[in-house]
Each structure stands twice: as structure tokens, then as C-alpha cells.
Design a protein around this motif. Structure first.
Motif, PDB file in Angstrom:
ATOM      1  N   VAL A  78       4.595  -7.168   1.306  1.00 43.03           N
ATOM      2  CA  VAL A  78       4.394  -7.971   2.515  1.00 43.03           C
ATOM      3  C   VAL A  78       3.656  -9.263   2.174  1.00 43.03           C
ATOM      4  O   VAL A  78       4.038 -10.347   2.624  1.00 43.03           O
ATOM      5  CB  VAL A  78       3.652  -7.159   3.599  1.00 43.03           C
ATOM      6  CG1 VAL A  78       3.171  -8.053   4.723  1.00 43.03           C
ATOM      7  CG2 VAL A  78       4.541  -6.064   4.146  1.00 43.03           C
ATOM      8  N   LEU A  79       2.588  -9.157   1.363  1.00 40.61           N
ATOM      9  CA  LEU A  79       1.853 -10.358   0.971  1.00 40.61           C
ATOM     10  C   LEU A  79       2.733 -11.315   0.164  1.00 40.61           C
ATOM     11  O   LEU A  79       2.674 -12.533   0.356  1.00 40.61           O
ATOM     12  CB  LEU A  79       0.607  -9.981   0.173  1.00 40.61           C
ATOM     13  CG  LEU A  79      -0.500  -9.292   0.959  1.00 40.61           C
ATOM     14  CD1 LEU A  79      -1.625  -8.856   0.019  1.00 40.61           C
ATOM     15  CD2 LEU A  79      -1.027 -10.178   2.061  1.00 40.61           C
ATOM     16  N   THR A 119       4.532  -5.566 -17.727  1.00 41.82           N
ATOM     17  CA  THR A 119       3.172  -5.036 -17.572  1.00 41.82           C
ATOM     18  C   THR A 119       3.035  -4.257 -16.266  1.00 41.82           C
ATOM     19  O   THR A 119       2.495  -3.144 -16.252  1.00 41.82           O
ATOM     20  CB  THR A 119       2.146  -6.180 -17.609  1.00 41.82           C
ATOM     21  OG1 THR A 119       2.312  -6.902 -18.829  1.00 41.82           O
ATOM     22  CG2 THR A 119       0.736  -5.665 -17.508  1.00 41.82           C
ATOM     23  N   GLY A 120       3.520  -4.827 -15.178  1.00 42.14           N
ATOM     24  CA  GLY A 120       3.451  -4.149 -13.883  1.00 42.14           C
ATOM     25  C   GLY A 120       4.241  -2.857 -13.866  1.00 42.14           C
ATOM     26  O   GLY A 120       3.799  -1.853 -13.293  1.00 42.14           O
ATOM     27  N   ASN A 121       5.391  -2.871 -14.503  1.00 38.16           N
ATOM     28  CA  ASN A 121       6.212  -1.672 -14.572  1.00 38.16           C
ATOM     29  C   ASN A 121       5.497  -0.578 -15.354  1.00 38.16           C
ATOM     30  O   ASN A 121       5.502   0.589 -14.960  1.00 38.16           O
ATOM     31  CB  ASN A 121       7.544  -2.012 -15.222  1.00 38.16           C
ATOM     32  CG  ASN A 121       8.523  -0.874 -15.175  1.00 38.16           C
ATOM     33  OD1 ASN A 121       8.273   0.156 -14.580  1.00 38.16           O
ATOM     34  ND2 ASN A 121       9.647  -1.070 -15.817  1.00 38.16           N
ATOM     35  N   ILE A 153       2.335   4.190  -2.301  1.00 38.23           N
ATOM     36  CA  ILE A 153       3.351   3.623  -1.395  1.00 38.23           C
ATOM     37  C   ILE A 153       2.736   2.585  -0.456  1.00 38.23           C
ATOM     38  O   ILE A 153       3.274   1.472  -0.337  1.00 38.23           O
ATOM     39  CB  ILE A 153       4.109   4.732  -0.649  1.00 38.23           C
ATOM     40  CG1 ILE A 153       4.949   5.514  -1.655  1.00 38.23           C
ATOM     41  CG2 ILE A 153       4.978   4.154   0.466  1.00 38.23           C
ATOM     42  CD1 ILE A 153       5.629   6.736  -1.088  1.00 38.23           C
ATOM     43  N   PRO A 154       1.602   2.868   0.208  1.00 40.62           N
ATOM     44  CA  PRO A 154       1.008   1.803   1.037  1.00 40.62           C
ATOM     45  C   PRO A 154       0.586   0.576   0.225  1.00 40.62           C
ATOM     46  O   PRO A 154       0.704  -0.552   0.704  1.00 40.62           O
ATOM     47  CB  PRO A 154      -0.210   2.478   1.678  1.00 40.62           C
ATOM     48  CG  PRO A 154       0.120   3.923   1.671  1.00 40.62           C
ATOM     49  CD  PRO A 154       0.926   4.146   0.429  1.00 40.62           C
ATOM     50  N   LEU A 155       0.106   0.781  -1.002  1.00 43.87           N
ATOM     51  CA  LEU A 155      -0.248  -0.369  -1.844  1.00 43.87           C
ATOM     52  C   LEU A 155       0.985  -1.214  -2.162  1.00 43.87           C
ATOM     53  O   LEU A 155       0.924  -2.442  -2.148  1.00 43.87           O
ATOM     54  CB  LEU A 155      -0.906   0.107  -3.138  1.00 43.87           C
ATOM     55  CG  LEU A 155      -2.342   0.585  -3.021  1.00 43.87           C
ATOM     56  CD1 LEU A 155      -2.836   1.137  -4.357  1.00 43.87           C
ATOM     57  CD2 LEU A 155      -3.250  -0.529  -2.544  1.00 43.87           C
ATOM     58  N   LEU A 156       2.087  -0.558  -2.436  1.00 37.79           N
ATOM     59  CA  LEU A 156       3.328  -1.282  -2.694  1.00 37.79           C
ATOM     60  C   LEU A 156       3.787  -2.044  -1.462  1.00 37.79           C
ATOM     61  O   LEU A 156       4.212  -3.195  -1.555  1.00 37.79           O
ATOM     62  CB  LEU A 156       4.418  -0.322  -3.162  1.00 37.79           C
ATOM     63  CG  LEU A 156       5.786  -0.921  -3.438  1.00 37.79           C
ATOM     64  CD1 LEU A 156       5.698  -1.952  -4.556  1.00 37.79           C
ATOM     65  CD2 LEU A 156       6.785   0.154  -3.785  1.00 37.79           C
ATOM     66  N   VAL A 157       3.666  -1.426  -0.304  1.00 37.87           N
ATOM     67  CA  VAL A 157       4.053  -2.089   0.944  1.00 37.87           C
ATOM     68  C   VAL A 157       3.205  -3.336   1.168  1.00 37.87           C
ATOM     69  O   VAL A 157       3.720  -4.409   1.496  1.00 37.87           O
ATOM     70  CB  VAL A 157       3.927  -1.116   2.137  1.00 37.87           C
ATOM     71  CG1 VAL A 157       4.041  -1.850   3.464  1.00 37.87           C
ATOM     72  CG2 VAL A 157       4.975  -0.025   2.047  1.00 37.87           C
ATOM     73  N   ALA A 172       0.430   4.962 -13.437  1.00 31.57           N
ATOM     74  CA  ALA A 172      -0.331   5.316 -12.239  1.00 31.57           C
ATOM     75  C   ALA A 172       0.375   6.378 -11.417  1.00 31.57           C
ATOM     76  O   ALA A 172      -0.275   7.128 -10.680  1.00 31.57           O
ATOM     77  CB  ALA A 172      -0.571   4.073 -11.379  1.00 31.57           C
ATOM     78  N   LEU A 173       1.684   6.471 -11.559  1.00 35.02           N
ATOM     79  CA  LEU A 173       2.452   7.431 -10.776  1.00 35.02           C
ATOM     80  C   LEU A 173       1.999   8.861 -11.034  1.00 35.02           C
ATOM     81  O   LEU A 173       1.959   9.680 -10.133  1.00 35.02           O
ATOM     82  CB  LEU A 173       3.941   7.284 -11.086  1.00 35.02           C
ATOM     83  CG  LEU A 173       4.913   8.054 -10.217  1.00 35.02           C
ATOM     84  CD1 LEU A 173       4.745   7.661  -8.767  1.00 35.02           C
ATOM     85  CD2 LEU A 173       6.333   7.810 -10.659  1.00 35.02           C
TER      86      LEU A 173
END
Length: 69
Positions: free
Chosen positions: A59-60, A33-35, A51-55, A41-42
Motif C-alpha cells: 500500500v505504501l 536481498t528482499g526475497n 501478511i499484514p506487513l506485506l500489505v 522470515a517465513l
């Protein structure tokens, strides 16, 4: 990947997968689902946002894993 699967199949750790089938199904479903959502979304959301959302997500996730006892 094939080498890792081959090693795990010889090891006793593969027996854990049979016990935790529900967990395996949940993880696989979430991954697929995430993939799918990420690839859709890409084309819509600019990479300067993705990219910041992925980071932040990574991190979380690492903090959550690090703090588990």
C-alpha cells in the motif's frame, strides 16, 4: 515473461536499461536481498504477522508511485 522480454528486446525501451545500469543493479540487488530475507522470515515469523506487513508495504509503495509527478 519470455514474451515480455522478447517484445522489449525488439523495442527501443531496452536501450534505457543500458543507460541506467546502476539503477538496474540496485533494483536486482534489492529484489534478491528482499526475497532472501522474506523466505528466511517465513519459517521464523508467523504468517499472521508477515501478511499484514506485506500489505502495508504494498500500500505504501502504491501511494508513493501514485503521488509521483
Amino acid at each position: 515473461m519470455l514474451v515480455a522480454v522478447a517484445r522489449l528486446s525488439r523495442d527501443e525501451s531496452s536501450a534505457v536499461i543500458g543507460v541506467n545500469e546502476g539503477f538496474l543493479i540496485a533494483m536486482a540487488t534489492g529484489s534478491i536481498t528482499g526475497n532472501t530475507i522474506g523466505s528466511l522470515a517465513l519459517g521464523v515469523v508467523p504468517s499472521l504477522v508477515l501478511i499484514p506487513l506485506l500489505v502495508v508495504l504494498l500500500v505504501l509503495s502504491s501511494i508513493k508511485v501514485w503521488n509521483q509527478k
